[in-house]
Enzyme design. Sequence first.
Site, PDB file in Angstrom:
ATOM      1  N   HIS A 136       4.346   1.137 -12.938  1.00 24.49           N
ATOM      2  CA  HIS A 136       3.159   0.267 -12.896  1.00 24.49           C
ATOM      3  C   HIS A 136       2.027   1.148 -13.442  1.00 24.49           C
ATOM      4  O   HIS A 136       1.342   1.842 -12.706  1.00 24.49           O
ATOM      5  CB  HIS A 136       2.884  -0.181 -11.457  1.00 24.49           C
ATOM      6  CG  HIS A 136       1.544  -0.852 -11.289  1.00 24.49           C
ATOM      7  ND1 HIS A 136       1.220  -2.045 -11.878  1.00 24.49           N
ATOM      8  CD2 HIS A 136       0.431  -0.491 -10.583  1.00 24.49           C
ATOM      9  CE1 HIS A 136      -0.014  -2.397 -11.547  1.00 24.49           C
ATOM     10  NE2 HIS A 136      -0.513  -1.457 -10.770  1.00 24.49           N
ATOM     11  N   ARG A 156       1.234 -11.047 -15.462  1.00 23.32           N
ATOM     12  CA  ARG A 156       0.253 -10.997 -16.568  1.00 23.32           C
ATOM     13  C   ARG A 156       0.959 -11.247 -17.905  1.00 23.32           C
ATOM     14  O   ARG A 156       0.447 -11.949 -18.778  1.00 23.32           O
ATOM     15  CB  ARG A 156      -0.422  -9.618 -16.609  1.00 23.32           C
ATOM     16  CG  ARG A 156      -1.402  -9.409 -15.493  1.00 23.32           C
ATOM     17  CD  ARG A 156      -1.944  -7.988 -15.462  1.00 23.32           C
ATOM     18  NE  ARG A 156      -2.978  -7.848 -14.460  1.00 23.32           N
ATOM     19  CZ  ARG A 156      -3.266  -6.717 -13.820  1.00 23.32           C
ATOM     20  NH1 ARG A 156      -2.590  -5.616 -14.089  1.00 23.32           N
ATOM     21  NH2 ARG A 156      -4.230  -6.678 -12.929  1.00 23.32           N
ATOM     22  N   ASP A 186       2.241  -7.012 -13.185  1.00 22.99           N
ATOM     23  CA  ASP A 186       2.262  -6.835 -14.654  1.00 22.99           C
ATOM     24  C   ASP A 186       3.155  -7.904 -15.303  1.00 22.99           C
ATOM     25  O   ASP A 186       2.838  -8.423 -16.373  1.00 22.99           O
ATOM     26  CB  ASP A 186       2.798  -5.444 -15.013  1.00 22.99           C
ATOM     27  CG  ASP A 186       2.213  -4.384 -14.110  1.00 22.99           C
ATOM     28  OD1 ASP A 186       1.507  -3.509 -14.595  1.00 22.99           O
ATOM     29  OD2 ASP A 186       2.454  -4.455 -12.885  1.00 22.99           O
ATOM     30  N   ARG A 207      -7.732  13.667 -10.587  1.00 23.92           N
ATOM     31  CA  ARG A 207      -6.716  12.651 -10.319  1.00 23.92           C
ATOM     32  C   ARG A 207      -5.708  13.186  -9.298  1.00 23.92           C
ATOM     33  O   ARG A 207      -5.266  12.499  -8.393  1.00 23.92           O
ATOM     34  CB  ARG A 207      -6.027  12.320 -11.659  1.00 23.92           C
ATOM     35  CG  ARG A 207      -5.094  11.149 -11.649  1.00 23.92           C
ATOM     36  CD  ARG A 207      -4.272  11.110 -12.922  1.00 23.92           C
ATOM     37  NE  ARG A 207      -3.581  12.370 -13.198  1.00 23.92           N
ATOM     38  CZ  ARG A 207      -2.452  12.752 -12.617  1.00 23.92           C
ATOM     39  NH1 ARG A 207      -1.849  11.979 -11.746  1.00 23.92           N
ATOM     40  NH2 ARG A 207      -1.897  13.919 -12.911  1.00 23.92           N
TER      41      ARG A 207
HETATM   42  P1  NAD Z   1     -10.529  -0.989  -0.980  1.00 23.32           P
HETATM   43  O1  NAD Z   1     -11.253   0.321  -1.039  1.00 23.32           O
HETATM   44  O2  NAD Z   1     -11.329  -2.255  -1.038  1.00 23.32           O
HETATM   45  O3  NAD Z   1      -9.637  -1.044   0.356  1.00 23.32           O
HETATM   46  C1  NAD Z   1      -8.907   0.044   0.820  1.00 23.32           C
HETATM   47  C2  NAD Z   1      -8.998   0.033   2.334  1.00 23.32           C
HETATM   48  O4  NAD Z   1      -8.117   1.008   2.858  1.00 23.32           O
HETATM   49  C3  NAD Z   1     -10.397   0.359   2.860  1.00 23.32           C
HETATM   50  O5  NAD Z   1     -10.882  -0.725   3.625  1.00 23.32           O
HETATM   51  C4  NAD Z   1     -10.177   1.603   3.709  1.00 23.32           C
HETATM   52  O6  NAD Z   1     -10.996   1.644   4.865  1.00 23.32           O
HETATM   53  C5  NAD Z   1      -8.707   1.462   4.068  1.00 23.32           C
HETATM   54  N1  NAD Z   1      -8.069   2.711   4.485  1.00 23.32           N
HETATM   55  C6  NAD Z   1      -8.155   3.944   3.922  1.00 23.32           C
HETATM   56  N2  NAD Z   1      -7.394   4.807   4.616  1.00 23.32           N
HETATM   57  C7  NAD Z   1      -6.802   4.125   5.624  1.00 23.32           C
HETATM   58  C8  NAD Z   1      -5.900   4.459   6.655  1.00 23.32           C
HETATM   59  N3  NAD Z   1      -5.448   5.710   6.794  1.00 23.32           N
HETATM   60  N4  NAD Z   1      -5.490   3.486   7.498  1.00 23.32           N
HETATM   61  C9  NAD Z   1      -5.953   2.216   7.369  1.00 23.32           C
HETATM   62  N5  NAD Z   1      -6.810   1.834   6.405  1.00 23.32           N
HETATM   63  C10 NAD Z   1      -7.224   2.773   5.547  1.00 23.32           C
HETATM   64  O7  NAD Z   1      -9.467  -0.962  -2.148  1.00 23.32           O
HETATM   65  P2  NAD Z   1      -8.674  -2.233  -2.757  1.00 23.32           P
HETATM   66  O8  NAD Z   1      -9.418  -2.739  -3.945  1.00 23.32           O
HETATM   67  O9  NAD Z   1      -8.335  -3.142  -1.644  1.00 23.32           O
HETATM   68  O10 NAD Z   1      -7.354  -1.519  -3.309  1.00 23.32           O
HETATM   69  C11 NAD Z   1      -6.408  -1.002  -2.389  1.00 23.32           C
HETATM   70  C12 NAD Z   1      -5.301  -0.257  -3.141  1.00 23.32           C
HETATM   71  O11 NAD Z   1      -4.527  -1.201  -3.869  1.00 23.32           O
HETATM   72  C13 NAD Z   1      -5.824   0.744  -4.173  1.00 23.32           C
HETATM   73  O12 NAD Z   1      -5.007   1.901  -4.127  1.00 23.32           O
HETATM   74  C14 NAD Z   1      -5.652   0.018  -5.485  1.00 23.32           C
HETATM   75  O13 NAD Z   1      -5.528   0.904  -6.582  1.00 23.32           O
HETATM   76  C15 NAD Z   1      -4.363  -0.716  -5.207  1.00 23.32           C
HETATM   77  N6  NAD Z   1      -4.052  -1.842  -6.091  1.00 23.32           N
HETATM   78  C16 NAD Z   1      -2.747  -1.955  -6.448  1.00 23.32           C
HETATM   79  C17 NAD Z   1      -2.342  -2.974  -7.296  1.00 23.32           C
HETATM   80  C18 NAD Z   1      -0.887  -3.063  -7.684  1.00 23.32           C
HETATM   81  O14 NAD Z   1      -0.503  -3.888  -8.519  1.00 23.32           O
HETATM   82  N7  NAD Z   1      -0.044  -2.228  -7.103  1.00 23.32           N
HETATM   83  C19 NAD Z   1      -3.295  -3.911  -7.764  1.00 23.32           C
HETATM   84  C20 NAD Z   1      -4.615  -3.796  -7.354  1.00 23.32           C
HETATM   85  C21 NAD Z   1      -4.993  -2.740  -6.502  1.00 23.32           C
END
Ligand code: NAD
Length: 329
Positions: free
Chosen positions: A180, A156, A153, A93
């Site tokens: 979160h 939800r 959250d 992690r």
């Molecule tokens: P995903 O893997 O589908 O998309 C992530 C994208 O980031 C990819 O397309 C990747 O190419 C791009 N990426 C990586 N490094 C990069 C960089 N340096 N510059 C530009 N682009 C870059 O993932 P996802 O399902 O879209 O989730 C994205 C993030 O959102 C994750 O960290 C996930 O945990 C988070 N998330 C947060 C919440 C919240 O409530 N905060 C909810 C859902 C998901």
Amino acid sequence: MKEEEWKERKVVIVGAGAVGSTFAYALAQSGLADKIVLIDQNRKLAEGQVLDLSHGLPFVPTVQIRSGNVKDYTDAQAIVITAGAKQKPGESRLNLLMRNAAIMEDIVDTIVGQNSPAVIVVVSNPVDILTYIAQKRSGWPRSHVIGSGTVLDSSRFRYLLSQHCGVDIHNVHAYLLGEHGDSEFAAWSLTNIAGMPLDKYCPICNKCNDWRREQNKIVNAVRESAYHIIDYKGATYYAIGLALVRIVGAILRNQRSVLTVSTILDGEYGLKDVCLSVPSIVGQKGIELIVEGGLSSEELNALSQSASVLKSAIAELQKSNNTVTQRKI
Ligand code: NAD
């Protein structure tokens, strides 16, 4: 009369994966933005999402959608960061966190380098820690660097309460605060239906036998909901996409909405130098006011417990990588 200069409402989304593209889709339908720009290190992915989204333009309010580059930061009102690395098989992690922290630092350096006037909204997880890093790294006022925090959250929570109580979700006012993540907690003191705290509303409604027991069940269900969705379909993106429309809409329209976004605290609630979610007023300049007060002593303890969890994670990260949050000059 002096004519007001027209200002384009431009939103840049960094990370065109599941969350970034779903947000773009929802934002396009909302009519809140004039221009939506997608940036991803995977350029083909960004191009593909832009084409797919653009083919729906006849069916949504007028908006331009295109892929972009760092120059697009210079005149954006909001920059939403959903970029993130996925966990590799066997990866710890902490290692994943270090990789995501490095991605966040790079993106923030570029945004700052472009003299962007935007409000940064961090979405990538762990959102409170990455918001902290983005805020420190940018050197910007804390109001301008916020995290989506517990907005999802809280929604939800409102959904489950509305289902349980049989009341329109729009009439259920309720917040999940803190991290979160697992240490988040329900602010029951701030929860109300028809303007009444639940202790007063529940005897009128009389739908369940033991409201206190139901409370715990509902909060646990909120905490577990992301795990269930990820187990069922691999990722969560629809509700966060809509939550982001709410946050970015508040910025674009200077709505001064009460939202539980993540922000770095500076003495509020007796906490300092940690990012977590408390009710805040969000407008054009990001966080305009942190709303302090109203929590019971039990809830204040839960907030400080959440802060301890997050501070330990930041300390762990800083021990492993002492360049975290230091900007290269
Ligand atoms: P995903 O893997 O589908 O998309 C992530 C994208 O980031 C990819 O397309 C990747 O190419 C791009 N990426 C990586 N490094 C990069 C960089 N340096 N510059 C530009 N682009 C870059 O993932 P996802 O399902 O879209 O989730 C994205 C993030 O959102 C994750 O960290 C996930 O945990 C988070 N998330 C947060 C919440 C919240 O409530 N905060 C909810 C859902 C998901």
